[in-house]
Design an enzyme around this catalytic site. Structure first.
Site, PDB file in Angstrom:
ATOM      1  N   GLU A 173       0.572  -1.188  -0.457  1.00  0.00           N
ATOM      2  CA  GLU A 173       0.157   0.117  -0.017  1.00  0.00           C
ATOM      3  C   GLU A 173       0.939   1.398  -0.286  1.00  0.00           C
ATOM      4  O   GLU A 173       0.863   2.404  -0.803  1.00  0.00           O
ATOM      5  CB  GLU A 173      -1.141  -0.529   1.279  1.00  0.00           C
ATOM      6  CG  GLU A 173      -2.244  -1.292   1.146  1.00  0.00           C
ATOM      7  CD  GLU A 173      -3.447  -1.063  -0.008  1.00  0.00           C
ATOM      8  OE1 GLU A 173      -3.211   0.481  -0.213  1.00  0.00           O
ATOM      9  OE2 GLU A 173      -4.244  -1.658   0.283  1.00  0.00           O
ATOM     10  N   HIS A 216     -13.167  -0.172  -5.672  1.00  0.00           N
ATOM     11  CA  HIS A 216     -12.360  -0.351  -6.795  1.00  0.00           C
ATOM     12  C   HIS A 216     -12.259  -1.326  -7.222  1.00  0.00           C
ATOM     13  O   HIS A 216     -12.319  -1.068  -8.748  1.00  0.00           O
ATOM     14  CB  HIS A 216     -11.040  -0.192  -5.890  1.00  0.00           C
ATOM     15  CG  HIS A 216     -10.892   1.441  -5.120  1.00  0.00           C
ATOM     16  ND1 HIS A 216      -9.955   1.326  -4.297  1.00  0.00           N
ATOM     17  CD2 HIS A 216     -11.423   2.673  -5.007  1.00  0.00           C
ATOM     18  CE1 HIS A 216     -10.025   2.908  -3.847  1.00  0.00           C
ATOM     19  NE2 HIS A 216     -10.948   2.773  -3.938  1.00  0.00           N
TER      20      HIS A 216
END
Length: 329
Positions: A76, A200
């Protein structure tokens, strides 16, 4: 018309729908959660007591869990690489700040919160060597990555559709494991991250659906191309301090498999879900080459499942510099 020009024309056509995609799949800044919602409040008089409680609960979590957490965090945190990659895709005009560049920036804004939250949690937990984690993160950004998509939007959207669903699986499983060990706050935080990843995934999958409506044969061929070469996770390029590009990802993958966070079976399951989500078996008007690509794709999950059945994991844990087993139960 060349393939490249056709891609650009389709992206320009879909750009008219981008504002709708933003409204449907992204959440306004003032309404979405922030990392501080799930961490001890540094302005509170009970901050140190809250951190102590966090650290005590963290002691119960096993070695493989921390390896998975660190791997997820580093992945991330390498967000600058992903944004710069998407900004280079055909049809995304950063200089002109068109609709697609608006999408990429706002998607990046949502993703940025994930690394912030996980990084702060790792730091407060006292269970990992943060300097080693930071070194690996910097390496991953410095090295960049080649996922085999080039600037092709069709291939890139196949990648993001797959990868967002894979990260959903990983964060969701970490959430469940944290809950099982009594860390309800971390469990909720990872659940929220997983929720973002699923949104997403739905977005990028919808982009593919829209492309199949207007350019089905080329979209099918792009899907086949990405599945043939296999989807390379961003974490594939992990390395620790003092190493060149290494086998760290293989060891990370072993830990994730043992823990059940992300397995070879999950890869096959995601592939099957994409086939169903895009109704690959029902798409019409394909060229001969695209028909062959469809046949290949429909048979692929079965082939991959047989391969995953033969996977043998090492019995001993690889000792990462990120996590010392002596510090973790």
């Amino acid at each position: 018309m060349s393939i490249k020009n056709m891609r650009l024309e389709v992206m320009q056509f879909l750009e008219n729908k981008v504002d709708g995609f933003v409204d449907q799949f992204l959440i306004p800044v003032e309404k979405i959660w922030q990392p501080s919602d799930f961490l001890p409040d540094s302005q509170s008089e009970t901050f140190f007591e809250d951190v102590k409680e966090l650290r005590e609960i963290a002691k119960e979590l096993p070695y493989d869990f921390w390896v998975a957490m660190v791997g997820d965090t580093i992945t991330e945190e390498a967000l600058p690489t992903y944004e710069s990659w998407l900004m280079e895709v055909e049809g995304v005009d950063n200089e002109g700040r068109n609709g697609w560049s608006k999408w990429v920036r706002q998607w990046t804004g949502e993703e940025n919160r994930h690394g912030d939250l996980l990084n702060k949690y790792l730091y407060l937990s006292g269970r990992v060597n943060m300097k080693e984690v930071e070194i690996t993160t910097q390496y991953l950004i410095n090295d960049g990555f080649d996922i085999g998509t080039g600037k092709d939007p069709y291939k890139n959207f196949v990648y993001t559709s797959f990868q967002e669903l894979a990260t959903y699986v990983s964060h969701n499983r970490v959430s469940q494991i944290a809950k099982d060990f009594g860390d309800k706050k971390l469990s909720k935080a990872c659940k929220m991250i997983a929720g973002d990843e699923m949104r997403h995934h739905h977005a990028y999958s919808e982009f593919i659906n829209e492309i199949f409506k207007v350019d089905p044969s080329e979209m099918m061929l792009a899907f086949q191309y990405m599945m043939k070469q296999k989807i390379t996770m961003p974490a594939h390029f992990l390395r620790e301090s003092g190493q060149s590009i290494s086998s760290a990802f293989n060891h990370f993958s072993d830990s994730a498999q043992k823990l059940g966070v992300y397995t070879a079976n999950d890869y096959v399951d995601i592939m099957q879900k994409l086939l169903e989500k895009w109704s690959i078996d029902k798409i019409s008007g394909l060229t001969d080459d695209a028909e062959k690509a469809r046949d290949y794709l429909m048979k692929l999950p079965g082939r991959m499942a047989k391969i995953s059945e033969r996977l043998v994991l090492p019995e001993e844990n690889y000792i990462f510099k990120w996590v010392q087993p002596a510090l973790v139960k």
